[in-house]
Design a protein around this motif. Structure first.
Motif, PDB file in Angstrom:
ATOM      1  N   ARG A  96      -1.408   5.768   4.464  1.00 52.17           N
ATOM      2  CA  ARG A  96       0.221   5.563   3.747  1.00 52.17           C
ATOM      3  C   ARG A  96       1.078   6.183   4.649  1.00 52.17           C
ATOM      4  NH1 ARG A  96       0.323   7.058  -1.948  1.00 52.17           N
ATOM      5  NH2 ARG A  96       1.740   5.437  -2.249  1.00 52.17           N
ATOM      6  N   LEU A 117       0.740  -1.078  -0.062  1.00 54.19           N
ATOM      7  CA  LEU A 117      -0.176  -0.138  -0.097  1.00 54.19           C
ATOM      8  C   LEU A 117       0.777   1.189   0.092  1.00 54.19           C
ATOM      9  CD1 LEU A 117      -1.443   1.063   3.192  1.00 54.19           C
ATOM     10  CD2 LEU A 117       0.292  -0.635   3.506  1.00 54.19           C
ATOM     11  N   THR A 118       2.075   1.251   0.515  1.00 54.89           N
ATOM     12  CA  THR A 118       2.877   2.424   0.591  1.00 54.89           C
ATOM     13  C   THR A 118       3.650   2.759  -0.753  1.00 54.89           C
ATOM     14  OG1 THR A 118       4.777   1.169   1.408  1.00 54.89           O
ATOM     15  CG2 THR A 118       3.515   2.589   3.003  1.00 54.89           C
ATOM     16  N   ARG A 149      -6.514   8.272   2.243  1.00 49.76           N
ATOM     17  CA  ARG A 149      -5.428   7.565   1.858  1.00 49.76           C
ATOM     18  C   ARG A 149      -3.939   7.805   1.960  1.00 49.76           C
ATOM     19  NH1 ARG A 149      -5.850   3.631  -2.011  1.00 49.76           N
ATOM     20  NH2 ARG A 149      -3.936   3.949  -2.863  1.00 49.76           N
ATOM     21  N   ALA A 175      -5.544   1.132   2.019  1.00 50.31           N
ATOM     22  CA  ALA A 175      -5.306   2.414   2.194  1.00 50.31           C
ATOM     23  C   ALA A 175      -6.600   3.300   1.938  1.00 50.31           C
ATOM     24  CB  ALA A 175      -4.486   3.097   1.280  1.00 50.31           C
TER      25      ALA A 175
END
Length: 156
Positions: free
Chosen positions: A136, A22-23, A132, A98
């Motif tokens: 993150r 997700l990052t 989001r 996210a």
């Protein structure tokens, strides 16, 4: 915190690698902002798609089929796999949702971060709120804090 982490790894001749979902590369970007990090950062993989978690980071297909991409065991396998595949002393991993919508029944803001070293693998579950970007960023901060804690533990 990052300067200290990089300094400790440099003094000990140790390295780290990242596996990010997700990052999407934000952990690697934060690390590469630190002057001198090239002495310790081996690199990273962005494994956003579930199949790439297996292909690039070495997460067993059976594990992904059983528990899915957002699970503590998956996070641990990502950190361990990237550590092994990139020949690093430590592996860091992020996986989660996210948002804004849930994914496969997992609520937005549910994140697992993991750090794997020669002695141990540690995983933390996060329940983050916000948009989001906030989720993150919180994930990046959490995995770097976990890495610093694991590296400090292994000093003893």
């Amino acid at each position: 915190m990052l300067d200290r982490l990089v300094g400790v790894l440099k003094r000990r001749g140790e390295t780290l690698a990242t596996a990010e979902s997700l990052t999407g590369g934000m952990v690697g970007a934060a690390l590469t902002d630190v002057p001198g990090v090239s002495a310790v950062y081996r690199g990273g993989v962005i494994v956003y798609a579930t199949d790439l978690k297996a292909k690039l980071a070495g997460v067993p297909d059976e594990l992904l089929a059983a528990v899915g991409p957002v699970h503590p065991d998956t996070a641990a396998a990502l950190a361990t796999g990237v550590r092994e595949r990139l020949d690093a002393t430590y592996g860091l991993a992020t996986t989660g949702v996210a948002g804004p919508d849930p994914q496969a029944g997992v609520e937005a803001g549910t994140v697992y971060v993991a750090a794997a070293g020669p002695e141990a693998v540690e995983v933390r579950k996060l329940e983050l709120s916000g948009d989001r970007t906030a989720i993150r960023r919180g994930s990046v901060q959490a995995v770097l804090e976990l890495a610093a804690a694991l590296v400090a533990e292994e000093l003893d």
